[in-house]
Write a protein that holds these residues in place. Structure first.
Motif, PDB file in Angstrom:
ATOM      1  N   GLU A 231       0.745  -0.759  -0.089  1.00 13.73           N
ATOM      2  CA  GLU A 231      -0.164   0.179   0.062  1.00 13.73           C
ATOM      3  C   GLU A 231       0.660   1.157  -0.380  1.00 13.73           C
ATOM      4  O   GLU A 231       0.868   2.166  -0.648  1.00 13.73           O
ATOM      5  CB  GLU A 231      -0.963   0.013   0.822  1.00 13.73           C
ATOM      6  CG  GLU A 231      -1.151   1.308   1.545  1.00 13.73           C
ATOM      7  CD  GLU A 231      -2.463   1.249   2.228  1.00 13.73           C
ATOM      8  OE1 GLU A 231      -3.221   1.998   2.897  1.00 13.73           O
ATOM      9  OE2 GLU A 231      -2.649   0.270   3.317  1.00 13.73           O
ATOM     10  N   TRP A 235       1.015   4.252  -3.083  1.00 14.26           N
ATOM     11  CA  TRP A 235       0.205   5.012  -2.681  1.00 14.26           C
ATOM     12  C   TRP A 235       1.706   6.266  -3.757  1.00 14.26           C
ATOM     13  O   TRP A 235       1.787   7.827  -3.488  1.00 14.26           O
ATOM     14  CB  TRP A 235       0.736   6.007  -0.996  1.00 14.26           C
ATOM     15  CG  TRP A 235       0.363   6.748  -1.163  1.00 14.26           C
ATOM     16  CD1 TRP A 235       0.243   7.800  -0.267  1.00 14.26           C
ATOM     17  CD2 TRP A 235      -1.610   7.876  -0.526  1.00 14.26           C
ATOM     18  NE1 TRP A 235       0.004   8.931   0.683  1.00 14.26           N
ATOM     19  CE2 TRP A 235      -1.369   8.508  -0.248  1.00 14.26           C
ATOM     20  CE3 TRP A 235      -2.570   6.633  -1.394  1.00 14.26           C
ATOM     21  CZ2 TRP A 235      -2.571   9.568   0.068  1.00 14.26           C
ATOM     22  CZ3 TRP A 235      -3.704   7.111  -1.731  1.00 14.26           C
ATOM     23  CH2 TRP A 235      -4.161   8.815  -0.827  1.00 14.26           C
ATOM     24  N   ALA A 282      -4.837   3.597  -4.959  1.00 13.53           N
ATOM     25  CA  ALA A 282      -4.428   4.959  -3.642  1.00 13.53           C
ATOM     26  C   ALA A 282      -4.932   6.408  -4.667  1.00 13.53           C
ATOM     27  O   ALA A 282      -5.656   7.194  -3.982  1.00 13.53           O
ATOM     28  CB  ALA A 282      -2.910   5.308  -4.336  1.00 13.53           C
TER      29      ALA A 282
END
Length: 462
Positions: A231, A235, A282
């Motif tokens: 993650e 991002w 994202a």
């Protein structure tokens, strides 16, 4: 927002009490461009006259601790894991807050956080060259943080469901381009990572201090949680945080280099497939956050031209999502404000037209006579206000035409409006993979982006 001098004086008095020696304030100022938090820079002086620059982060409108309690715990644990972070000097969360609202006081670390300077100034040329490798190693260390030192962090188990839980109002009202992207994310889950870990949650340009040698500190841990380590990597690579750069990792490098650097420290290498899934995630998340920020303004929680303007940026995220899905392609589109156009008839109101009045307002907001003596913070918000006026000018020119064309497209699909379109996609009444449905959605997204930010059509999308 509270005055910087008063904030610094109260924190200085508190530090003096903690240290058993007087501390005074030499200077204090509020830093610009904080959408939901207030950040102050102050220089304190001890009894011997030694200056001590500090940073104070506060959440004046918070109803709880504004996430600063968890942030303080994580900063201490991150330092133990070898992550470059500021040192916590004081924490005020509840009744012990000398400001009456939550705050953190930290030591000052020199460096630049403004993305466009980092990406363009010669000072940071060497830093740009090592940025990707440094970030890979730093994120691997973030993901080694001992979670037992940070109890109470929320865990992100089902990423898409987490978006619904975090932003229920905005998730239910998300525009059609983001609905298509969300459906694709659900239907195509990413390859699994070895396990969950502490995730920074907002690791990107703007939240990193960079000096001439590279990344000096990782800031803004307010979204920290337990989740999938990829993650954070996704991002960092999200197009929103490239600030116009032509390469995917913050505009400064390639995905493979980031994954290689991460693997060198972490001991395992995420796949590019997983990374790209989290990039699209994202994009959807930032689109929802744009709506959250706008709603703070619309609901009267925090009246701000910046927050209002951010709401229209969701059109950029819709376009990026459609790019990832292969529905549209980057292209150069002229700004309607630079093209000869017929202003809609406004009888009986006469001249000057609303468009011409808005043009005069935009010129005024951008004039040297207005901006020359402004503080950096006021200048920033004045620039945002000028951009908002441009959005309204484009909508004056194009709004009626766009509305009629959209209504015609939606009628051909058998739905009445945008809300009904999204409901039909979610229920399965309309198939999000159908080319006619996708074409109609793409046309509406293009209309929204043409009004909000026509330059964005041509931004690279590697």
């Amino acid at each position: 927002m509270p005055e910087a001098g008063e904030v610094a004086a109260r924190v200085a008095e508190r530090l003096g009490t903690m240290r058993g020696a007087p501390v005074s304030v030499e200077s204090a100022r509020q830093l610009p461009a904080g959408a939901s938090r207030a950040t102050y820079a102050a220089t304190l002086v001890d009894a011997a006259g030694v200056p001590e620059p500090i940073i104070i982060r506060a959440v004046p409108a918070a109803e709880d601790d504004g996430g600063l309690g968890a942030e303080a715990e994580v900063l201490r644990a991150a330092a133990d894991a070898g992550v470059p972070v500021p040192e916590i000097l004081d924490v005020g969360l509840g009744d012990d807050s000398v400001l009456g609202f939550p705050y953190l006081a930290m030591n000052f670390i020199g460096g630049e956080s403004i993305p466009r300077r980092i990406l363009r100034d010669d000072t940071y040329a060497a830093a740009r060259g090592r940025f990707v490798e440094q970030c890979g190693g730093i994120l691997a260390r973030v993901h080694r943080i001992d979670a037992t030192q940070t109890p109470g962090l929320d865990e992100l188990v089902d990423p898409v469901e987490a978006l619904h839980a975090l932003f229920p109002r905005e998730f239910d009202a998300m525009p059609a381009g983001l609905v298509l992207a969300t459906q694709w994310l659900v239907a195509n889950p990413p390859p699994s990572s070895p396990g969950s870990c502490v995730v920074h949650g907002d690791f990107r340009l703007g939240n990193l201090l960079v000096d001439a040698d590279g990344v000096a500190a990782v800031l803004d841990w307010e979204l920290v949680h337990i989740g999938d380590p990829v993650e954070d990597l996704g991002w960092l690579c999200a197009k929103a945080w490239r600030f116009g750069g032509a390469t995917p990792v913050a505009g400064m490098g390639e995905r493979a280099s980031l994954l290689d650097a991460y693997a060198e420290v972490a001991g395992w290498r995420p796949t590019e497939e997983a990374l790209r899934w989290w990039e699209l995630y994202a994009t959807v998340k930032w689109g929802l956050i744009c709506a959250v920020q706008a709603n703070r303004h619309l609901d009267g929680i925090e009246r701000s031209v910046e927050l209002a303007a951010i709401g229209r940026r969701s059109a950029e995220q819709e376009f990026d999502a459609l790019l990832d899905l292969g529905v549209v392609s980057p292209e150069v589109v002229p700004d309607p404000l630079g093209v000869e156009a017929t202003v809609p008839d406004e009888e009986p109101h006469g001249s000057p037209s609303s468009f011409e009045l808005l043009d005069a307002l935009a010129g005024f907001l951008r004039s040297d006579s207005v901006t020359a003596e402004m503080s950096p913070q006021v200048r920033f918000h004045t620039r945002v206000a000028g951009n908002v006026v441009d959005v309204v000018r484009r909508q004056v020119l194009l709004g009626a035409t766009h509305a009629a064309e959209s209504a015609q497209r939606l009628a051909a699909l058998g739905v009445a409006d945008q809300r009904a379109l999204c409901d039909a996609l979610r229920s399965g009444e309309l198939d999000g993979t159908d080319e006619k449905v996708r074409a109609a959605i793409a046309a509406d997204v293009r209309a929204r982006l043409l009004v909000a930010n026509p330059k964005y059509f041509a931004v690279p999308h590697p």
